[in-house]
Structure formats: C-alpha cells, structure tokens
Write an enzyme that holds these catalytic residues in place. Sequence first.
Site, PDB file in Angstrom:
ATOM      1  N   ARG A 232       0.830  -1.213   0.000  1.00  0.00           N
ATOM      2  CA  ARG A 232       0.000   0.000   0.000  1.00  0.00           C
ATOM      3  C   ARG A 232       0.863   1.260   0.000  1.00  0.00           C
ATOM      4  O   ARG A 232       0.502   2.264  -0.615  1.00  0.00           O
ATOM      5  CB  ARG A 232      -0.940  -0.026   1.194  1.00  0.00           C
ATOM      6  CG  ARG A 232      -1.972  -1.149   1.095  1.00  0.00           C
ATOM      7  CD  ARG A 232      -3.050  -1.014   2.130  1.00  0.00           C
ATOM      8  NE  ARG A 232      -4.032  -2.079   1.998  1.00  0.00           N
ATOM      9  CZ  ARG A 232      -5.159  -2.152   2.700  1.00  0.00           C
ATOM     10  NH1 ARG A 232      -5.444  -1.191   3.573  1.00  0.00           N
ATOM     11  NH2 ARG A 232      -6.001  -3.144   2.529  1.00  0.00           N
TER      12      ARG A 232
ATOM     13  N   ASP B 241     -15.604   9.637   8.568  1.00  0.00           N
ATOM     14  CA  ASP B 241     -14.610   8.587   8.354  1.00  0.00           C
ATOM     15  C   ASP B 241     -13.238   9.230   8.462  1.00  0.00           C
ATOM     16  O   ASP B 241     -13.087  10.439   8.247  1.00  0.00           O
ATOM     17  CB  ASP B 241     -14.785   7.919   6.984  1.00  0.00           C
ATOM     18  CG  ASP B 241     -14.185   6.518   6.946  1.00  0.00           C
ATOM     19  OD1 ASP B 241     -14.945   5.539   7.080  1.00  0.00           O
ATOM     20  OD2 ASP B 241     -12.944   6.398   6.796  1.00  0.00           O
TER      21      ASP B 241
END
Length: 286
Positions: A48, A156
């Site tokens: 990632r 979020d």
Amino acid sequence: MSRQAAAVLQAPEIEQLSARNFQRLATFIHDYSGIKMPANKRTMLEGRLRRRMRATRIDDVNAYCRYLFDENGMEAEVIHLIDAVTTNKTEFFREPAHFDFLVAKGLPALAAKGKTEIKIWSSACSTGAEPYTLAMILDEFCQKQRGTDYSILCTDICTEVLGQAIAGRFSEQMIEPVSMARRQRYLMRARDASRNEVRIKPHLRSKLAFGRLNLMDEAYPIETGLDIIFCRNILIYFDKATQAKVLSRLCNHLAPGGYLFLGHSESIVGIDLPVVQIANTVFQKR
C-alpha cells in the site's frame, strides 16, 4: 544467454521495508488511528505504501520512511498515509438484521417518544453504502410517520472514501442488495450506460452531512443527544483498550434510550458502558 534473461539479471533489486521502519510505521499508525499493524501485515503495508510513493516520486520504501520520520514529511503525508492503510469494505444493507430491527422496533419507539427529528451518526461511513442504506429506510419511515424527519452525519478517517460517499455514485454490482422498488425510488442511472453506474437521488443525498473524523481523538466535535449511532466493523481493527475508549466516547454522544449498533463480529464484553444489549450487537443507552 537470451536478451530477456539478461534483462532480468540486470533489473535493480527492489529494496524491502526494513524491520525498523515497519515498526516505526506500525507504532505511528496505531497511535494515530488505533489500527493494529501486526508483523504479518508487513507485506500488505509495504504494497500500500508503494502505491502512495508514486505520488511522492520516491522509489525506495525505506527512503519514503526517512522522508516521513526524519525529514518532517509526516505533516504533509499523514492523511494520505492513513488513507493508504485503511480498509474500506462496505456494502448496501450489510448485516440486514440491524435495519430490520430499526424498521420493526427502533424507529417506531423513537417516534412514540415524540421525536420530530431522528438524528443518526454513521461514524465509519466508508464510501457511503451504510448511511445511504439508513437514509432509504428513514425516508420510507418518515413518509408513513408524518411530522417526523431525520438527519444523518457521516464521518470517516479516510478522505478518499469520503469523497466517494459525498458524490453518491456506485457501481451496478454494488447496489445488488437494494430492492428494485428502492432502486426506482432512490437511484438514478448514468446517462452513459457503458459506465454501469448509478447515483443516489438529490433529495436523499441532501439528508446527509459529511466530515473527516478520527475516532482516536480525545473528543469528537459532534453534538450530543443523538438517537442512533452506527460504529460497525471498525472496532475489530483496535485493541481492547482502544475499543473501550472509543465506545465510551461514542456513548457520550448518545441520548438516553438511543441505540448503538456494532458489527456482528464485535463485542463489548469486559467494557463498562452505560448501555444494555437488546438484540444481537444492538445496544440501548440506559
């Protein structure tokens, strides 16, 4: 030796994330976001990071870590770093028993108390499937329960998914759990059929407000007295101590008699909270 074999032999070896830098990253990610990063996640984390590194034009993963920790790069990169490591699995009507409970018991009980506006917080909203599912069932309920309205706050930690949620666009595959009647009522198809995409209709999108929030913060800039809080399938990434702190803070924003929903694999066992369990992973504030 063939030309292809020679090219393979001459290709530069990609440097792997060192144990020291993995530990520095794991500690920072846990302290900042609460997300556990055990040793078996090292390869996942490196993969990632490499996707993020393309944007910074840093080719070496350990050089990227030096940029973060030793060259004051973290301030500029922290949001992108957290976006890269967060998991954002979501779907419409996920864990449908929760929505069945709201329709059959939760919403009628709130309306019976004389609530004119039912206030909801989706605290880990991801790309928006959860709060838009809530909006559908709340819209249906309020159509029948005249004089009752609703609002949904959606937060979020990941800015990338928040952008997707605000747009309210979803693939055809994503909306498979949505009934045909609800698709006709709440979804618009893209003019370009080849995009295989739908968008939430404006009147439903207008009921949602979005903002970035880190559940690890000591205090949340959120109003108190909320009727419903969803915090599903995020606690599994936290250790027990972090779970207790987050749940306690969430309960501070819940009205007496309000409902807290957790993911079906999550538990409050061993955590002292002012709630009682009234259904599977559904809790009501005392």
